[in-house]
Scaffold this motif. Structure first.
Motif, PDB file in Angstrom:
ATOM      1  N   LYS A 105       3.152   2.671   5.814  1.00 33.07           N
ATOM      2  CA  LYS A 105       2.190   2.498   4.726  1.00 33.07           C
ATOM      3  C   LYS A 105       0.781   2.360   5.312  1.00 33.07           C
ATOM      4  CE  LYS A 105       5.525   0.174   1.763  1.00 33.07           C
ATOM      5  NZ  LYS A 105       5.975  -1.122   1.216  1.00 33.07           N
ATOM      6  N   LEU A 112       2.524   4.949   1.114  1.00 30.56           N
ATOM      7  CA  LEU A 112       2.864   5.607   2.381  1.00 30.56           C
ATOM      8  C   LEU A 112       1.747   6.573   2.765  1.00 30.56           C
ATOM      9  CD1 LEU A 112       6.650   6.486   1.971  1.00 30.56           C
ATOM     10  CD2 LEU A 112       5.676   5.014   3.764  1.00 30.56           C
ATOM     11  N   THR A 147       0.841  -1.201   0.000  1.00 33.14           N
ATOM     12  CA  THR A 147       0.000   0.000   0.000  1.00 33.14           C
ATOM     13  C   THR A 147       0.880   1.257   0.000  1.00 33.14           C
ATOM     14  OG1 THR A 147      -0.086  -0.335   2.380  1.00 33.14           O
ATOM     15  CG2 THR A 147      -2.027  -1.021   1.130  1.00 33.14           C
ATOM     16  N   ASP A 179      -0.093  -0.835   7.387  1.00 31.30           N
ATOM     17  CA  ASP A 179       1.244  -1.445   7.340  1.00 31.30           C
ATOM     18  C   ASP A 179       1.332  -2.629   8.307  1.00 31.30           C
ATOM     19  OD1 ASP A 179       4.065  -1.872   7.397  1.00 31.30           O
ATOM     20  OD2 ASP A 179       4.384   0.242   6.863  1.00 31.30           O
TER      21      ASP A 179
END
Ligand code: MG
Length: 252
Positions: A27, A20, A18, A30
């Protein structure tokens, strides 16, 4: 079907593919983002003050209606019993509960509970959400034991900020949210001030005037899009039975 299975498995613990999050080193969702410490805390079961707009007093849904993902509205028919309302939409039919009135800057109190019978994992573990202005989501999820990505656990600003600590109650026990919200400001189509939110989960400050980066979105960053100064509050139907009670709001 394979891709669906992989997606479901992956989504429990997060993603590595994905984008940031703007201004952060993480991300969206994350999988390596650290989870906040789990602490024991108790819900704050507060009665509405005299100047509050009582949205749900345990008896009826007259201050609410339902809205589907495609924008249809209907009378609110979620199940009300024993002082709480429970999401009851048939599987696959998701209808959010939205307020009849619209709100901008506000103080909001509500209590929520994941039934003890919930067995879903990750984002399927009793997923709902408090959607300020129908778009800025404070996540509701079983996060006492159930693991998911940090920016998608209970009290996260979904997809943007994990809570500072995990104050979640176990399944079958009530949680409280006290939310202090400053709506974003627009000049025409242009954002002139982002939204900010403070969240107290079970009496514990978990977001302190956190900047909202845009509407809640899955696996991506969603930019702000201009909207009215006041918009309805919504409670997300994610297809899982989640209970709410004692909902009141004060305009600021
Ligand atoms: Mg949710």
């Amino acid at each position: 079907m394979l891709s669906v299975a992989l997606f479901a498995q992956d989504s429990q613990l997060g993603y590595t593919d994905t984008p940031l999050i703007p201004g952060q080193n993480w991300k969206v969702h994350d999988s390596s983002r650290p989870h906040p410490a789990k602490i024991a805390a108790r819900p704050v079961l507060s009665a509405p003050p005299a100047d509050a707009d009582v949205l749900f007093d345990g008896k009826d849904l007259s201050k609410w209606r339902m809205k589907s993902r495609s924008g249809e509205t209907a009378p609110a028919n979620w199940k009300v019993q024993d002082g709480y309302v429970e999401i009851v939409s048939p599987k696959g039919m998701r209808w959010n509960l939205i307020t009849q009135a619209a709100y901008g800057d506000c103080q909001l109190h509500l209590e929520w509970l994941i039934p003890a019978s919930e067995t879903g994992k990750g984002q399927a573990g009793g997923n709902s959400g408090v959607e300020l202005m129908s778009r800025y989501e404070i996540q509701v999820l079983e996060s006492h034991e159930n693991k998911t990505y940090a920016d998608g656990q209970a009290a996260s600003l979904y997809g943007q900020w994990p809570p500072m600590v995990n104050a979640s109650s176990p399944k079958g026990q009530w949680n409280s949210y006290d939310i202090f919200f400053e709506a974003p400001r627009f000049d025409g189509e242009k954002l002139v001030k982002p939204g900010y939110v403070s969240v107290v989960h079970n009496g514990v400050l978990v977001h302190h005037r956190r900047e909202i980066l845009g509407p809640a979105a899955h696996r991506r960053n969603a930019p702000y899009k201009a909207h009215a100064a006041e918009e309805p509050l919504s409670l997300q139907d994610h297809g899982h039975p989640v209970r709410y009670r004692n909902i009141w709001i004060r305009r600021l």
